[in-house]
Write an enzyme that holds these catalytic residues in place. Sequence first.
Site, PDB file in Angstrom:
ATOM      1  N   ASP B  25       0.838  -1.197   0.000  1.00 52.95           N
ATOM      2  CA  ASP B  25       0.000   0.000   0.000  1.00 52.95           C
ATOM      3  C   ASP B  25       0.876   1.251   0.000  1.00 52.95           C
ATOM      4  O   ASP B  25       2.109   1.153  -0.052  1.00 52.95           O
ATOM      5  CB  ASP B  25      -0.991  -0.017   1.166  1.00 52.95           C
ATOM      6  CG  ASP B  25      -0.319   0.143   2.524  1.00 52.95           C
ATOM      7  OD1 ASP B  25       0.817   0.648   2.619  1.00 52.95           O
ATOM      8  OD2 ASP B  25      -0.950  -0.229   3.527  1.00 52.95           O
ATOM      9  N   ALA B  26       0.223   2.401   0.052  1.00 57.34           N
ATOM     10  CA  ALA B  26       0.942   3.669  -0.069  1.00 57.34           C
ATOM     11  C   ALA B  26       1.902   3.918   1.091  1.00 57.34           C
ATOM     12  O   ALA B  26       2.730   4.822   1.024  1.00 57.34           O
ATOM     13  CB  ALA B  26      -0.049   4.826  -0.192  1.00 57.34           C
TER      14      ALA B  26
END
Lengths: 156, 156, 156, 156
Positions: B25-26
């Site tokens: 994820d980010a």
Amino acid sequence: MAENYGKLQDGKFYFPLRVYYEDTDAGGVVYYANYLKFAERARTEFVRALGVMQNQDLAKENPCAFVVRRCEIDYRSSAFLDDFLTVVTQIEQMGGVSLVVKQEVCRGEQILATLKVKVAYVSVKDKKILKLPPELNAWYAAATAADKKNSNNAAE
Amino acid sequence: MAENYGKLQDGKFYFPLRVYYEDTDAGGVVYYANYLKFAERARTEFVRALGVMQNQDLAKENPCAFVVRRCEIDYRSSAFLDDFLTVVTQIEQMGGVSLVVKQEVCRGEQILATLKVKVAYVSVKDKKILKLPPELNAWYAAATAADKKNSNNAAE
Amino acid sequence: MAENYGKLQDGKFYFPLRVYYEDTDAGGVVYYANYLKFAERARTEFVRALGVMQNQDLAKENPCAFVVRRCEIDYRSSAFLDDFLTVVTQIEQMGGVSLVVKQEVCRGEQILATLKVKVAYVSVKDKKILKLPPELNAWYAAATAADKKNSNNAAE
Amino acid sequence: MAENYGKLQDGKFYFPLRVYYEDTDAGGVVYYANYLKFAERARTEFVRALGVMQNQDLAKENPCAFVVRRCEIDYRSSAFLDDFLTVVTQIEQMGGVSLVVKQEVCRGEQILATLKVKVAYVSVKDKKILKLPPELNAWYAAATAADKKNSNNAAE
């Protein structure tokens, strides 16, 4: 269209969501890991509703983020395609550098799954543990006070 | 190319996997719900290695499947893009209609996350709880016996 | 809380969504496959808004579902964590047993990605291709007529 | 356990994978967006096999990554739970700053889905477009030459 999802009420945060194909699996039900996605969407909108900006954008100065340390989930009943669900979120325990959130994934009155999630707040760049945002403490204090008052009233 | 992933050894099942973009994820790490995906891939290959066919194909007669009743996960360290991980799976507890599986997601010697997963075996069509496949009992008995023998030998 | 997401307007369907961690990857942007998830959520709510019930529940009589035959997607700009996006959906072409839907994933006025999706309608049990639901034809006819009228007005 | 997935052969890269619950949906088949995940896993292992290190780790100096500009996918047949699939990847077209990759998702001899993916190579920090890694050009030249030779031999 409103940019707010969910609402704060009586010490809890109610987050609505629809079940789409992407959430289901060949068993015809919501895939067990996806409840954690639902729960995280709800936590994200919860802290946003409290005014805490969670921001991991590395281009910004000093980004910080919530990270999950531990998660317990009990699966009671299945959710299905097209179900309209609500995730009910409340702070169960507030520590100095972590909190425990209780979350229920519901279809109407029925609780399908219950989660307890231990969350910490960290600096994204150096992964240092930070003090929890004060908005969370304020909310927890208010929710707990209201809860006690309700209990007292109920007891009278 | 072999169609088998993972291997049984010393009462445990070792399942290898690579971390791809889809898993991250980010925050730059593996998204917390995706450890449950890794764990399920490992459980699936584990029971396949034991000779249990999990099959939910509704076209087949009497399909049955494992379903998760409860899951606990502790996150200790992050996994990153391109990491080569191993999920180590063992049966921790064997009941009549459910078992508890302990799973560790490791990068080399380092344990990144630990799961305890309570699993039941159900008939797909009517969701009836079934007796656990005998292969699991046999494996658990053998693994436990070997473990005791090792402990005894070590104690001598 | 309303159970409707999105709105029909001027021959298009506008579906709002928030970008969460689950949607992003280690590149700090929305993972490329997840635009197809966004697009499908929008198509699902679009046909629901038109009154078409998509229902794959195998317990029901004669369940049917939309299936994607072909998909083209152009990625122009990235979407980021916390972005509030809108998927704009319109029917581009209507055939007897399939239709082509054009979808734009937008952040405000900016188009981040454009999709063309060819969709058919099938019976879930035997995978037989069905005639498209009449609600889609009616909507397409109305949208096209309104569009022509607007063009004529604009030309005067 | 080997850390390599897939193999280069005759100008193509063969990447094996198993279909798990996470990949399927309530329709009983692999969810349409997940073919893009499969394709990306295959591209990642393909460039790794060619010796190109794709690395977005922001802590490293000058990280760069492949990004998808456009993707076309045709769905021919469904993939199911437990299927053992192979993604066959080849470079179809080599430009200065982008390439087109053709990928087929196969179950045995049967092609389930075909993708054409246009990919560029960018610097992660400033999103600047970079020249493609020379390993890709070398591989493409060799594969094309071998292909021509085979065609000539076949014609004799």
